[in-house]
Motif scaffolding. Structure first.
Motif, PDB file in Angstrom:
ATOM      1  N   HIS A 247       9.522   2.510   4.404  1.00  0.00           N
ATOM      2  CA  HIS A 247       9.331   3.814   3.582  1.00  0.00           C
ATOM      3  C   HIS A 247       7.815   3.953   3.063  1.00  0.00           C
ATOM      4  N   LEU A 248       7.555   5.239   2.894  1.00  0.00           N
ATOM      5  CA  LEU A 248       5.863   5.439   2.555  1.00  0.00           C
ATOM      6  C   LEU A 248       5.499   4.825   1.200  1.00  0.00           C
ATOM      7  N   ARG A 249       6.614   4.635   0.439  1.00  0.00           N
ATOM      8  CA  ARG A 249       6.246   3.834  -0.913  1.00  0.00           C
ATOM      9  C   ARG A 249       5.874   2.486  -0.893  1.00  0.00           C
ATOM     10  N   ASP A 250       6.405   1.832   0.067  1.00  0.00           N
ATOM     11  CA  ASP A 250       6.420   0.461   0.499  1.00  0.00           C
ATOM     12  C   ASP A 250       4.959   0.091   0.889  1.00  0.00           C
ATOM     13  N   ARG A 251       4.073   1.088   1.503  1.00  0.00           N
ATOM     14  CA  ARG A 251       3.074   0.669   2.084  1.00  0.00           C
ATOM     15  C   ARG A 251       1.933  -0.007   1.158  1.00  0.00           C
ATOM     16  N   PRO A 252       1.088  -1.015   1.563  1.00  0.00           N
ATOM     17  CA  PRO A 252       0.399  -1.672   0.576  1.00  0.00           C
ATOM     18  C   PRO A 252      -0.549  -0.657  -0.373  1.00  0.00           C
ATOM     19  N   GLU A 253      -1.235   0.319   0.514  1.00  0.00           N
ATOM     20  CA  GLU A 253      -2.319   1.218   0.044  1.00  0.00           C
ATOM     21  C   GLU A 253      -1.480   2.032  -0.982  1.00  0.00           C
ATOM     22  N   ILE A 254      -0.178   2.321  -0.727  1.00  0.00           N
ATOM     23  CA  ILE A 254       0.409   3.135  -1.913  1.00  0.00           C
ATOM     24  C   ILE A 254       0.860   2.528  -3.081  1.00  0.00           C
ATOM     25  N   GLN A 255       1.390   1.244  -2.783  1.00  0.00           N
ATOM     26  CA  GLN A 255       1.617   0.162  -3.978  1.00  0.00           C
ATOM     27  C   GLN A 255       0.211   0.164  -4.821  1.00  0.00           C
ATOM     28  N   ASP A 256      -1.139  -0.189  -4.023  1.00  0.00           N
ATOM     29  CA  ASP A 256      -2.187  -0.158  -4.712  1.00  0.00           C
ATOM     30  C   ASP A 256      -2.710   0.867  -5.810  1.00  0.00           C
ATOM     31  N   PHE A 257      -2.267   2.153  -5.074  1.00  0.00           N
ATOM     32  CA  PHE A 257      -2.786   3.240  -5.728  1.00  0.00           C
ATOM     33  C   PHE A 257      -1.456   3.362  -7.099  1.00  0.00           C
ATOM     34  N   LEU A 258      -0.309   3.214  -7.032  1.00  0.00           N
ATOM     35  CA  LEU A 258       0.330   3.473  -7.949  1.00  0.00           C
ATOM     36  C   LEU A 258       0.180   2.320  -9.209  1.00  0.00           C
ATOM     37  N   PHE A 259      -0.383   1.097  -8.642  1.00  0.00           N
ATOM     38  CA  PHE A 259      -0.750   0.084  -9.690  1.00  0.00           C
ATOM     39  C   PHE A 259      -1.824   0.586 -10.415  1.00  0.00           C
ATOM     40  N   MET A 260      -2.945   1.262  -9.894  1.00  0.00           N
ATOM     41  CA  MET A 260      -3.966   1.713 -10.389  1.00  0.00           C
ATOM     42  C   MET A 260      -3.401   2.800 -11.389  1.00  0.00           C
TER      43      MET A 260
END
Length: 297
Positions: free
Chosen positions: A1-14
């Protein structure tokens, strides 16, 4: 899933970590005092936070905590379903009258607004407040009687008096108070019987103004004294949604409001087909897909 990509996770964390009111600044190299190792990345911070949660799990919130957090975030102490009306004066020697309701029940009332309001309160138990636009004479003759009637019907419903001193202060005084007592997601019900002869025009104005604030007009009633009936005139109010949808369609090519109008009532499959075609054409124009426009016409 797109949400599981590391860069997406980084963005959501920020997004979760950085608060909107926090300031940003650059750190001078001399302040960092470390020229041999790179600065930690967002991913490093995210992994540290995940490891911390494993060792120190967050305490689960109670339902009260979550509701309090939502109320604080959206600042919604006055949210909910509401009735808006013009309070009528109490006629001298007025007698209690029984009215037949659209659902087959019966209600009684002495003052003009009483019976239709009782019907709305019985029919829609989630109503939490009645916004009453009140002239000085109506306040003197009918306000106390009306409050007592509401308290006997639904004790938890609040009656809010909004003074109306004349037509000149409606836009500057009455309308802002109503807007401040409602918010996005609320539903309002109009009681159109009471008040001056032009009161219904003011109520329509309020309804349209609130629609732009995300407040839906869920229904409207009228008390027919001659027939001794409470009439549901919601269909007449909804025609304004239809007219607004047609204006939106002709001006911008957008069928969203018309689709919302037809979703609330029975309609033919041909209308769905027409709205789908309009949506596809509007999408082509919006996304500049010029080659597809002839196919959508």
């Amino acid at each position: 899933h797109l949400r599981d990509r590391p860069e997406i996770q980084d963005f959501l964390f920020m997004k979760r970590t950085i608060q909107p009111e926090e300031g940003f600044s650059y750190m001078p190299l001399e302040s960092y005092k470390n020229t041999t190792e790179p600065l930690p990345t967002v991913r490093d911070f995210r992994k540290q936070e995940e490891e911390r949660k494993v060792l120190e799990p967050d305490k689960p919130q109670t339902m009260d905590d979550m509701l309090a957090a939502l109320q604080k975030k959206f600042n919604s102490p006055s949210g909910g379903n509401k009735i808006i009306l013009f309070l009528s004066e109490l006629r001298e020697h007025a007698q209690e009258v029984e009215y037949h309701c659209p659902d087959g029940s019966g209600v009684t009332g002495i003052q003009t607004n009483e019976a239709p309001v009782k019907y709305l309160l019985h029919r829609h138990p989630k109503i939490s407040e009645i916004l009453c636009i009140v002239t000085p004479t109506a306040e003197q003759s009918a306000w106390m009687l009306f409050q007592n009637s509401v308290a006997q019907t639904a004790a938890k419903v609040k009656c809010t008096l909004i003074p109306f001193r004349g037509e000149t202060d409606f836009q500057g005084e009455v309308l802002p108070q109503i807007l401040s007592r409602t918010e996005d997601g609320d539903e309002i019900f109009l009681e159109t019987t009471g008040g001056l002869r032009n009161a219904v025009m003011y109520l329509l104005l309020i309804s349209r103004a609130l629609s732009y604030a995300g407040v839906k007009t869920a229904g409207a009633v009228y008390s027919n004294y001659n027939q001794k009936e409470i009439e549901d005139i919601s269909h007449l109010i909804s025609l304004f949604d239809f007219i607004g949808g047609m204006q939106e369609l002709t001006a911008f090519g957008n069928a969203r409001s018309l689709r919302s109008y037809y979703e609330r009532r029975e309609h033919s499959v041909e209308i769905d087909g027409l709205l789908d075609a309009v949506d596809k054409l509007w999408e082509c124009i919006t996304l500049c897909r010029a080659r597809q426009i002839p196919q959508r016409m």
